[in-house]
Design a protein around this motif. Structure first.
Motif, PDB file in Angstrom:
ATOM      1  N   GLU A 140     -22.477 -23.954 -58.003  1.00 60.63           N
ATOM      2  CA  GLU A 140     -23.473 -22.877 -57.897  1.00 60.63           C
ATOM      3  C   GLU A 140     -24.245 -22.980 -56.593  1.00 60.63           C
ATOM      4  N   ARG A 141     -24.650 -24.206 -56.235  1.00 58.94           N
ATOM      5  CA  ARG A 141     -25.445 -24.397 -55.024  1.00 58.94           C
ATOM      6  C   ARG A 141     -24.628 -24.095 -53.772  1.00 58.94           C
ATOM      7  N   LEU A 142     -23.346 -24.513 -53.753  1.00 58.68           N
ATOM      8  CA  LEU A 142     -22.529 -24.345 -52.561  1.00 58.68           C
ATOM      9  C   LEU A 142     -21.941 -22.947 -52.405  1.00 58.68           C
ATOM     10  N   PHE A 143     -21.581 -22.310 -53.529  1.00 55.95           N
ATOM     11  CA  PHE A 143     -20.828 -21.062 -53.432  1.00 55.95           C
ATOM     12  C   PHE A 143     -21.554 -19.829 -53.968  1.00 55.95           C
ATOM     13  N   GLY A 144     -22.682 -20.007 -54.647  1.00 53.36           N
ATOM     14  CA  GLY A 144     -23.446 -18.856 -55.123  1.00 53.36           C
ATOM     15  C   GLY A 144     -24.212 -18.253 -53.956  1.00 53.36           C
ATOM     16  N   VAL A 145     -23.934 -17.030 -53.617  1.00 53.15           N
ATOM     17  CA  VAL A 145     -24.585 -16.394 -52.473  1.00 53.15           C
ATOM     18  C   VAL A 145     -25.662 -15.446 -53.004  1.00 53.15           C
ATOM     19  N   PRO A 146     -26.926 -15.908 -53.009  1.00 53.20           N
ATOM     20  CA  PRO A 146     -27.977 -15.057 -53.558  1.00 53.20           C
ATOM     21  C   PRO A 146     -28.444 -14.008 -52.557  1.00 53.20           C
ATOM     22  N   GLN A 147     -29.026 -12.948 -53.071  1.00 53.97           N
ATOM     23  CA  GLN A 147     -29.692 -11.958 -52.239  1.00 53.97           C
ATOM     24  C   GLN A 147     -31.044 -12.527 -51.837  1.00 53.97           C
ATOM     25  N   ASP A 148     -31.645 -11.969 -50.792  1.00 58.47           N
ATOM     26  CA  ASP A 148     -33.008 -12.358 -50.451  1.00 58.47           C
ATOM     27  C   ASP A 148     -33.911 -12.031 -51.626  1.00 58.47           C
ATOM     28  N   GLY A 149     -34.725 -12.985 -52.036  1.00 56.48           N
ATOM     29  CA  GLY A 149     -35.646 -12.774 -53.144  1.00 56.48           C
ATOM     30  C   GLY A 149     -35.028 -12.997 -54.509  1.00 56.48           C
ATOM     31  N   GLY A 200     -34.120 -14.371 -58.015  1.00 53.21           N
ATOM     32  CA  GLY A 200     -34.927 -15.159 -58.919  1.00 53.21           C
ATOM     33  C   GLY A 200     -36.402 -14.794 -58.874  1.00 53.21           C
ATOM     34  N   GLN A 201     -36.727 -13.721 -58.158  1.00 53.88           N
ATOM     35  CA  GLN A 201     -38.115 -13.294 -58.025  1.00 53.88           C
ATOM     36  C   GLN A 201     -38.216 -11.803 -58.336  1.00 53.88           C
ATOM     37  N   TYR A 202     -39.446 -11.363 -58.463  1.00 51.06           N
ATOM     38  CA  TYR A 202     -39.703  -9.940 -58.663  1.00 51.06           C
ATOM     39  C   TYR A 202     -39.980  -9.313 -57.309  1.00 51.06           C
ATOM     40  N   VAL A 203     -39.153  -8.351 -56.944  1.00 51.87           N
ATOM     41  CA  VAL A 203     -39.294  -7.672 -55.660  1.00 51.87           C
ATOM     42  C   VAL A 203     -39.567  -6.206 -55.963  1.00 51.87           C
ATOM     43  N   PRO A 204     -40.784  -5.751 -55.666  1.00 54.40           N
ATOM     44  CA  PRO A 204     -41.110  -4.350 -55.975  1.00 54.40           C
ATOM     45  C   PRO A 204     -40.159  -3.395 -55.265  1.00 54.40           C
ATOM     46  N   SER A 205     -39.719  -2.386 -55.967  1.00 54.09           N
ATOM     47  CA  SER A 205     -38.801  -1.410 -55.381  1.00 54.09           C
ATOM     48  C   SER A 205     -39.528  -0.463 -54.443  1.00 54.09           C
ATOM     49  N   GLU A 221     -37.064  -4.064 -63.984  1.00 54.99           N
ATOM     50  CA  GLU A 221     -36.114  -3.517 -63.005  1.00 54.99           C
ATOM     51  C   GLU A 221     -36.333  -4.072 -61.598  1.00 54.99           C
ATOM     52  N   ASP A 222     -37.470  -4.749 -61.357  1.00 55.20           N
ATOM     53  CA  ASP A 222     -37.747  -5.336 -60.042  1.00 55.20           C
ATOM     54  C   ASP A 222     -37.211  -6.760 -59.900  1.00 55.20           C
ATOM     55  N   TYR A 223     -36.681  -7.332 -60.975  1.00 53.28           N
ATOM     56  CA  TYR A 223     -36.203  -8.713 -60.932  1.00 53.28           C
ATOM     57  C   TYR A 223     -34.810  -8.782 -60.306  1.00 53.28           C
ATOM     58  N   LEU A 224     -34.667  -9.599 -59.280  1.00 53.95           N
ATOM     59  CA  LEU A 224     -33.354  -9.815 -58.660  1.00 53.95           C
ATOM     60  C   LEU A 224     -32.752 -11.077 -59.243  1.00 53.95           C
ATOM     61  N   GLU A 225     -31.664 -10.931 -59.969  1.00 56.04           N
ATOM     62  CA  GLU A 225     -31.053 -12.078 -60.625  1.00 56.04           C
ATOM     63  C   GLU A 225     -30.412 -13.014 -59.608  1.00 56.04           C
ATOM     64  N   PRO A 226     -30.589 -14.330 -59.804  1.00 56.05           N
ATOM     65  CA  PRO A 226     -29.873 -15.288 -58.952  1.00 56.05           C
ATOM     66  C   PRO A 226     -28.403 -15.301 -59.354  1.00 56.05           C
ATOM     67  N   PRO A 227     -27.535 -15.815 -58.493  1.00 58.94           N
ATOM     68  CA  PRO A 227     -26.120 -15.871 -58.880  1.00 58.94           C
ATOM     69  C   PRO A 227     -25.946 -16.770 -60.098  1.00 58.94           C
ATOM     70  N   ARG A 228     -25.033 -16.397 -60.959  1.00 60.41           N
ATOM     71  CA  ARG A 228     -24.771 -17.144 -62.190  1.00 60.41           C
ATOM     72  C   ARG A 228     -23.309 -17.564 -62.203  1.00 60.41           C
ATOM     73  N   MET A 229     -23.077 -18.815 -62.479  1.00 60.77           N
ATOM     74  CA  MET A 229     -21.715 -19.335 -62.554  1.00 60.77           C
ATOM     75  C   MET A 229     -21.214 -19.159 -63.981  1.00 60.77           C
ATOM     76  N   VAL A 230     -20.101 -18.536 -64.157  1.00 59.46           N
ATOM     77  CA  VAL A 230     -19.463 -18.399 -65.458  1.00 59.46           C
ATOM     78  C   VAL A 230     -18.220 -19.269 -65.416  1.00 59.46           C
ATOM     79  N   TRP A 231     -18.159 -20.250 -66.295  1.00 62.87           N
ATOM     80  CA  TRP A 231     -17.071 -21.220 -66.232  1.00 62.87           C
ATOM     81  C   TRP A 231     -16.336 -21.262 -67.548  1.00 62.87           C
ATOM     82  N   SER A 232     -15.088 -21.686 -67.466  1.00 62.02           N
ATOM     83  CA  SER A 232     -14.292 -21.720 -68.680  1.00 62.02           C
ATOM     84  C   SER A 232     -14.315 -23.084 -69.330  1.00 62.02           C
ATOM     85  N   HIS A 233     -14.461 -24.148 -68.563  1.00 60.62           N
ATOM     86  CA  HIS A 233     -14.441 -25.468 -69.175  1.00 60.62           C
ATOM     87  C   HIS A 233     -15.051 -26.491 -68.240  1.00 60.62           C
ATOM     88  N   VAL A 234     -16.136 -27.130 -68.647  1.00 57.83           N
ATOM     89  CA  VAL A 234     -16.798 -28.116 -67.800  1.00 57.83           C
ATOM     90  C   VAL A 234     -16.070 -29.458 -67.817  1.00 57.83           C
TER      91      VAL A 234
END
Length: 176
Positions: free
Chosen positions: A5-14, A16-21, A36-49
């Motif tokens: 997640e840390r190496l390959f998740g490419v988040p948008q600016d902001g 995990g925060q609330y960014v007013p539209s 609706e102002d919340y920008l979700e951080p990247p989420r890793m969906v995995w099949s087997h840890v």
């Protein structure tokens, strides 16, 4: 998974925060976060840890062939998070949180952990917690949901059979 997640998740600016539209909202001191102002951080969906990361533990025992392999290998689970894994001289203990789309959603869970937004989920977070599962040596021992019917079926017949139960000992109950 956290490293990926840390190496390959490419988040948008902001993320995990609330960014007013609306640009005017950023200057206002009375801004109230909206969902609706919340920008979700990247989420890793995995099949087997466990794939390829666990050694054989006891006498050739392989975790992927136990209950934990079946539970965490299901692709249909929306959310899987290993809370802890501990190895003692006697056993390996794994605690995992999962969300099944049959019983909830990641979106509802995320709303429930954000009290700054007024939603039904944030007002009642206890209804949207993931199902916590405990494994000993890869064999499921307990879940936070679904065991009540099993336990009641074991206890109630004995309680009803006795005319006046005062003291009761449940031996081998495992979960107290």
């Amino acid at each position: 998974v956290p490293v990926i997640e840390r190496l390959f998740g490419v988040p948008q600016d902001g993320a995990g925060q609330y960014v007013p539209s609306d640009a005017d909202d950023t200057t206002s001191k009375t801004y109230t976060p909206r969902e609706e102002d919340y920008l979700e951080p990247p989420r890793m969906v995995w099949s087997h840890v466990l794939r390829g990361f666990r050694p054989e533990i006891k006498n050739g025992w392989r975790p992927l062939e136990a209950d934990i392999g079946d539970a965490l290998g299901m692709l249909e689970l929306d959310y899987k998070k290993v809370i802890t894994t501990t190895v003692t001289p006697y056993q390996q203990i794994d605690v995992v949180d999962v969300i099944s789309p049959l019983h909830g959603s990641i979106r509802s869970y995320e709303r429930s952990v954000r009290p700054e937004i007024s939603t039904y989920e944030s007002a009642h977070p206890e209804l949207y917690r993931p199902n916590r599962m405990v494994f000993l040596d890869g064999i499921i021992q307990s879940t936070s949901r679904g065991d009540e019917a099993y336990h009641e079926a074991l206890v109630h017949p004995a309680m009803f059979a006795h005319p006046d139960p005062k003291r009761v000992a449940i031996i081998g109950g495992g979960e107290g």
